[in-house]
Design a protein around this motif. Structure first.
Motif, mmCIF file in Angstrom:
data_model
loop_
_atom_site.group_PDB
_atom_site.id
_atom_site.type_symbol
_atom_site.label_atom_id
_atom_site.label_comp_id
_atom_site.label_asym_id
_atom_site.label_seq_id
_atom_site.Cartn_x
_atom_site.Cartn_y
_atom_site.Cartn_z
ATOM 1 N N HIS A 52 44.566 -13.321 -66.478
ATOM 2 C CA HIS A 52 43.686 -11.937 -66.865
ATOM 3 C C HIS A 52 42.173 -12.209 -66.386
ATOM 4 N N LEU A 53 41.690 -11.142 -65.614
ATOM 5 C CA LEU A 53 40.381 -11.040 -65.414
ATOM 6 C C LEU A 53 39.654 -9.586 -66.132
ATOM 7 N N ASN A 54 38.522 -10.094 -66.752
ATOM 8 C CA ASN A 54 37.993 -8.961 -67.413
ATOM 9 C C ASN A 54 36.603 -8.659 -66.786
ATOM 10 N N ILE A 55 36.690 -7.159 -66.557
ATOM 11 C CA ILE A 55 35.447 -6.673 -66.064
ATOM 12 C C ILE A 55 34.909 -5.596 -66.909
ATOM 13 N N LEU A 56 33.588 -5.539 -67.259
ATOM 14 C CA LEU A 56 32.937 -4.294 -68.083
ATOM 15 C C LEU A 56 32.393 -3.431 -67.291
ATOM 16 N N LEU A 81 36.158 -1.984 -71.245
ATOM 17 C CA LEU A 81 36.597 -3.204 -70.485
ATOM 18 C C LEU A 81 38.085 -3.273 -70.005
ATOM 19 N N PHE A 82 38.003 -3.504 -68.496
ATOM 20 C CA PHE A 82 39.019 -3.599 -67.938
ATOM 21 C C PHE A 82 39.474 -4.873 -67.817
ATOM 22 N N SER A 83 40.706 -4.948 -68.430
ATOM 23 C CA SER A 83 41.516 -6.618 -68.386
ATOM 24 C C SER A 83 42.659 -6.218 -67.406
ATOM 25 N N LEU A 84 42.658 -6.986 -66.289
ATOM 26 C CA LEU A 84 43.375 -7.125 -65.375
ATOM 27 C C LEU A 84 44.438 -8.223 -65.442
ATOM 28 N N ASP A 85 45.517 -7.883 -65.542
ATOM 29 C CA ASP A 85 46.759 -8.702 -65.622
ATOM 30 C C ASP A 85 47.363 -9.184 -64.295
ATOM 31 N N LEU A 86 46.737 -10.393 -63.569
ATOM 32 C CA LEU A 86 46.807 -10.368 -62.276
ATOM 33 C C LEU A 86 48.499 -10.833 -62.157
ATOM 34 N N LYS A 87 48.845 -11.437 -62.790
ATOM 35 C CA LYS A 87 50.389 -12.078 -62.874
ATOM 36 C C LYS A 87 51.317 -11.177 -62.687
ATOM 37 N N ASN A 88 51.222 -9.936 -63.826
ATOM 38 C CA ASN A 88 52.273 -8.996 -64.029
ATOM 39 C C ASN A 88 51.786 -7.696 -63.436
ATOM 40 N N LYS A 89 50.606 -7.717 -62.700
ATOM 41 C CA LYS A 89 50.005 -6.502 -62.029
ATOM 42 C C LYS A 89 49.990 -5.547 -62.904
ATOM 43 N N LYS A 90 49.043 -5.307 -63.875
ATOM 44 C CA LYS A 90 48.756 -4.229 -64.918
ATOM 45 C C LYS A 90 47.328 -4.348 -64.926
ATOM 46 N N HIS A 137 34.007 -11.582 -67.084
ATOM 47 C CA HIS A 137 33.773 -12.252 -65.784
ATOM 48 C C HIS A 137 32.821 -11.479 -65.100
ATOM 49 N N TYR A 138 32.732 -10.329 -65.063
ATOM 50 C CA TYR A 138 32.006 -9.640 -64.146
ATOM 51 C C TYR A 138 31.387 -8.315 -64.876
ATOM 52 N N TYR A 139 30.610 -7.605 -64.380
ATOM 53 C CA TYR A 139 30.120 -6.175 -64.920
ATOM 54 C C TYR A 139 30.148 -5.199 -63.708
ATOM 55 N N VAL A 140 30.120 -3.936 -64.123
ATOM 56 C CA VAL A 140 29.551 -2.844 -63.181
ATOM 57 C C VAL A 140 28.911 -1.840 -63.897
ATOM 58 N N THR A 141 27.835 -1.394 -63.337
ATOM 59 C CA THR A 141 27.240 -0.200 -63.964
ATOM 60 C C THR A 141 27.085 0.942 -63.068
ATOM 61 N N VAL A 142 27.096 2.158 -63.495
ATOM 62 C CA VAL A 142 26.859 3.300 -62.548
ATOM 63 C C VAL A 142 26.219 4.265 -63.585
#
Length: 392
Positions: A52-56, A81-90, A137-142
């Motif tokens: 998992h990779l977590n992006i706020l 919080l976007f949690s990317l399941d890199l293994k299972n592609k979700k 792990h990362y953030y994005v602001t808009v």
């Protein structure tokens, strides 16, 4: 100080960058722009191992009306919080209510949306990480200007509005006037839709509306016609979006995104309820339910229970391993000494017919012996640490 590399609102460009020609254009665009990452290591390599990779994502409010923008303090009007399941592609998206009660350093008890105002993205990331007990792990602001321009650039977003939305805030220069029915929202109306707050159910209903909008936006972006709009999208986000992602990480993100479909995205809301404390309305998270949900969406561990026994004789190693397991979403139910300190090799004993538990745990250990615990009468995986634990 690290310069921000302005490259994308996650909700939109996460998918927009994925199209074939768009992917190539993005690669050329990112490589041609110089970004100072100060040698920051990519989190992707570790995330690809753990899954998992977590992006706020932080959607910023207008701040103080009339204030000088350079010194304006924006709160986060939207926090996901976007949690990317890199293994299972979700992709799992967790919405955090803006009124969530937290304690901020030097500021005391506050609503979580104030973290951005008091300490910028850094404090927002630290606060969310502490609240959820997960790495961010990362953030994005808009900002909302960027949001509106992006919606307009993709030709609007089609969505079913379920109720009359009418509200005027002259002081904040916010005027909402939307009628029920299926319609295509331009940037102006999209802002009205996601900012409307006057639901009988409170902020939770607003969050559901925002999640609905995210899915509708993804659907709009997946239209083939939007391939040709990617150059314009990138131009918009470079002016309105900030992130600490490196160019190469964005390329990896885009490569992951193009393997997804609408069905691969799930939305969740932080468990809890509203309460008045000292005359102030807060959202109070339910800790047990939060932990269960985080285990499910950020780790795929679903509450795997682990006992850690020290059979090595080295002081403190059981607590260290237990802490690492907890940070990865496992539930540590016991930390103790083994029946002796004569174990040379670390062993993982898994419950009957549950070898997958041991395989998940073995990822953080140095080639442990894996065995089925034939005498186990409960659903607990036991780790007996051997002297080889020092090689970890």
């Amino acid at each position: 100080m690290k310069r921000f590399f302005k490259i994308g609102i996650f909700v939109v460009l996460f998918f927009a960058l994925s199209f074939g020609s768009g992917f190539y254009f993005t690669y050329k665009n990112l490589v041609s722009n110089k970004s100072n990452t100060n040698g920051q290591d990519s989190f992707f390599e570790e995330a690809e191992k753990n899954g998992h990779l977590n992006i706020l994502l932080l959607g910023l409010d207008a701040g103080t009306i009339g204030a000088d923008e350079e010194h304006n303090r924006h709160r986060s009007d939207t926090m996901m919080l976007f949690s990317l399941d890199l293994k299972n592609k979700k992709v799992n998206i967790l919405s955090i209510p803006r009124d969530t009660r937290v304690v901020l350093p030097n500021e005391g008890v506050q609503k979580i949306n104030a973290a951005m105002a008091f300490g910028g993205p850094k404090l927002a990331v630290e606060t969310v990480s502490k609240l959820l007990n997960v790495p961010v792990h990362y953030y994005v602001t808009v900002n909302y200007e960027g949001f509106k321009k992006i919606v307009d650039a993709i030709g609007g977003v089609e969505i079913e509005i379920e109720r009359r939305m009418k509200y005027d805030d002259n002081a904040g220069n916010l005027h909402i006037d939307l009628k029920p029915g299926l319609q295509v929202l331009d940037g102006e109306k999209a802002e009205q839709f996601v900012r409307f707050r006057h639901y009988p159910e409170g902020d939770i209903a607003r969050i559901k509306a925002q999640q609905k909008f995210v899915k509708a936006t993804v659907k709009a972006l997946l239209k083939p016609a939007n391939i040709f709009k990617i150059p314009k999208l990138i131009e918009i986000v470079q002016e309105n979006v900030k992130t600490d992602m490196s160019p190469m990480d964005m390329i990896k993100l885009a490569n992951f995104a193009r393997q997804l479909s609408e069905e691969d995205i799930e939305t969740y809301t932080l468990p809890g309820s509203g309460q008045y404390i000292g005359g102030v309305s807060y959202f109070i998270p339910e800790e047990n339910k939060v932990r269960e949900l985080i285990d499910e969406i950020c780790y795929n561990k679903n509450g795997i229970k682990v006992a850690v026994l020290n059979g090595s004789g080295y002081s403190g190693v059981a607590s260290e391993i237990a802490k690492k397991l907890e940070s990865m979403g496992f539930t540590v139910v016991k930390i103790a000494n083994a029946d002796s300190f004569d174990y040379d090799i670390t062993t993982v004993l898994y419950p009957k017919e549950k070898p997958e538990y041991a395989k998940e745990i073995a990822k953080i250990l140095n080639n442990p012996v894996i065995k089925e615990d034939e005498d186990s009468k409960d659903d607990i995986t036991t780790i007996i640490l051997g002297k080889d634990i020092k090689d970890n």
